[in-house]
Scaffold this motif. Structure first.
Motif, PDB file in Angstrom:
ATOM      1  N   GLN A   8      20.059   9.664 -24.625  1.00 22.40           N
ATOM      2  CA  GLN A   8      21.414  10.041 -25.007  1.00 22.40           C
ATOM      3  C   GLN A   8      22.034   8.978 -25.898  1.00 22.40           C
ATOM      4  OE1 GLN A   8      23.230  10.282 -21.135  1.00 22.40           O
ATOM      5  NE2 GLN A   8      22.714  12.435 -20.911  1.00 22.40           N
ATOM      6  N   LYS A   9      22.853   9.443 -26.831  1.00 21.80           N
ATOM      7  CA  LYS A   9      23.598   8.494 -27.651  1.00 21.80           C
ATOM      8  C   LYS A   9      24.891   9.148 -28.120  1.00 21.80           C
ATOM      9  CE  LYS A   9      21.042   9.446 -31.887  1.00 21.80           C
ATOM     10  NZ  LYS A   9      20.302   8.870 -32.983  1.00 21.80           N
TER      11      LYS A   9
ATOM     12  N   GLU B 159      27.502  16.207 -23.155  1.00 27.33           N
ATOM     13  CA  GLU B 159      26.561  15.820 -22.117  1.00 27.33           C
ATOM     14  C   GLU B 159      26.688  16.832 -20.991  1.00 27.33           C
ATOM     15  OE1 GLU B 159      25.029  13.562 -18.616  1.00 27.33           O
ATOM     16  OE2 GLU B 159      27.057  14.277 -18.881  1.00 27.33           O
TER      17      GLU B 159
ATOM     18  N   TRP C 286      28.374  11.717 -17.486  1.00 25.60           N
ATOM     19  CA  TRP C 286      29.584  11.318 -18.209  1.00 25.60           C
ATOM     20  C   TRP C 286      30.805  12.006 -17.615  1.00 25.60           C
ATOM     21  CZ3 TRP C 286      28.165  12.046 -24.090  1.00 25.60           C
ATOM     22  CH2 TRP C 286      27.055  11.268 -24.414  1.00 25.60           C
TER      23      TRP C 286
ATOM     24  N   LYS D  23      27.690   5.141 -26.038  1.00 24.73           N
ATOM     25  CA  LYS D  23      26.442   5.248 -25.279  1.00 24.73           C
ATOM     26  C   LYS D  23      25.322   5.133 -26.296  1.00 24.73           C
ATOM     27  CE  LYS D  23      23.069   6.364 -22.459  1.00 24.73           C
ATOM     28  NZ  LYS D  23      21.934   5.947 -23.278  1.00 24.73           N
TER      29      LYS D  23
ATOM     30  N   GLN E 164      19.736   2.677 -23.619  1.00 20.45           N
ATOM     31  CA  GLN E 164      20.530   2.002 -22.588  1.00 20.45           C
ATOM     32  C   GLN E 164      20.781   2.975 -21.439  1.00 20.45           C
ATOM     33  OE1 GLN E 164      23.969   0.672 -24.797  1.00 20.45           O
ATOM     34  NE2 GLN E 164      22.979  -1.246 -25.329  1.00 20.45           N
TER      35      GLN E 164
ATOM     36  N   TYR F 262      23.508   2.816 -19.577  1.00 12.56           N
ATOM     37  CA  TYR F 262      24.931   2.713 -19.300  1.00 12.56           C
ATOM     38  C   TYR F 262      25.732   3.163 -20.516  1.00 12.56           C
ATOM     39  CZ  TYR F 262      24.761  -1.564 -22.086  1.00 12.56           C
ATOM     40  OH  TYR F 262      24.583  -2.458 -23.104  1.00 12.56           O
ATOM     41  N   PHE F 263      26.998   3.484 -20.272  1.00 12.19           N
ATOM     42  CA  PHE F 263      27.923   3.742 -21.361  1.00 12.19           C
ATOM     43  C   PHE F 263      29.186   2.944 -21.134  1.00 12.19           C
ATOM     44  CE2 PHE F 263      29.008   7.194 -18.369  1.00 12.19           C
ATOM     45  CZ  PHE F 263      30.383   7.066 -18.285  1.00 12.19           C
ATOM     46  N   GLU F 264      29.958   2.775 -22.203  1.00 12.85           N
ATOM     47  CA  GLU F 264      31.204   2.026 -22.115  1.00 12.85           C
ATOM     48  C   GLU F 264      32.360   2.851 -22.652  1.00 12.85           C
ATOM     49  OE1 GLU F 264      29.670  -2.545 -22.562  1.00 12.85           O
ATOM     50  OE2 GLU F 264      29.945  -1.399 -24.403  1.00 12.85           O
TER      51      GLU F 264
ATOM     52  N   ARG G 234      32.538  -0.085 -17.927  1.00 17.59           N
ATOM     53  CA  ARG G 234      31.102   0.151 -18.107  1.00 17.59           C
ATOM     54  C   ARG G 234      30.560   0.869 -16.874  1.00 17.59           C
ATOM     55  NH1 ARG G 234      26.654  -4.450 -19.649  1.00 17.59           N
ATOM     56  NH2 ARG G 234      24.825  -3.179 -19.269  1.00 17.59           N
TER      57      ARG G 234
ATOM     58  N   GLU H  65      26.956   2.236 -15.302  1.00 16.90           N
ATOM     59  CA  GLU H  65      25.504   2.179 -15.383  1.00 16.90           C
ATOM     60  C   GLU H  65      24.914   3.313 -14.561  1.00 16.90           C
ATOM     61  OE1 GLU H  65      21.930  -1.010 -14.458  1.00 16.90           O
ATOM     62  OE2 GLU H  65      24.006  -1.623 -14.306  1.00 16.90           O
TER      63      GLU H  65
END
Length: 113
Positions: A36-37, A68, A73, A88, A92, A94-96, A105, A107
């Protein structure tokens, strides 16, 4: 009476047991999470279980959408507001959520079954 017992056993014993065999394992889930991004300056938030963010890409200021469907999310959508920077990155887990004065953040951690 036997029919009620069969329905009870099916709903509360057989279905949960069988469905766990068809669920994704931790490694598969983590691989999907890492693919995911999303990098977006949030303008609008939609969705109940899934999450759809619309806004602009921070590097190009071109309108974009991030979506998502796995509820990860969406579990934190109450923390996201218009004007926040949601990030995201690929690879990774995690997302912020970057606000004017705070960075939140989250995770993703697989819990073994």
């Amino acid at each position: 009476m036997a029919g009620i017992a069969i329905v009870f056993v099916t709903i509360f014993v057989i279905v949960p047991t069988v469905s766990s065999y068809f669920g994704e394992d931790c490694k598969t889930i983590m691989e999907r999470i890492k693919k995911q991004k999303c990098e977006i300056i949030v303008e609008n938030i939609e969705g109940l279980k899934s999450l759809k963010l619309t806004g602009t890409a921070p590097d190009t200021f071109i309108p974009c959408t991030c979506k998502e469907d796995s509820q990860w999310w969406g579990s934190y959508k109450d923390e996201i507001e218009p004007g926040d920077y949601f990030i995201k990155k690929e690879e990774q887990n995690y997302f912020e959520i970057i606000k004017k004065d705070t960075i939140i953040r989250h995770e993703y951690i697989c819990s073994p079954k």
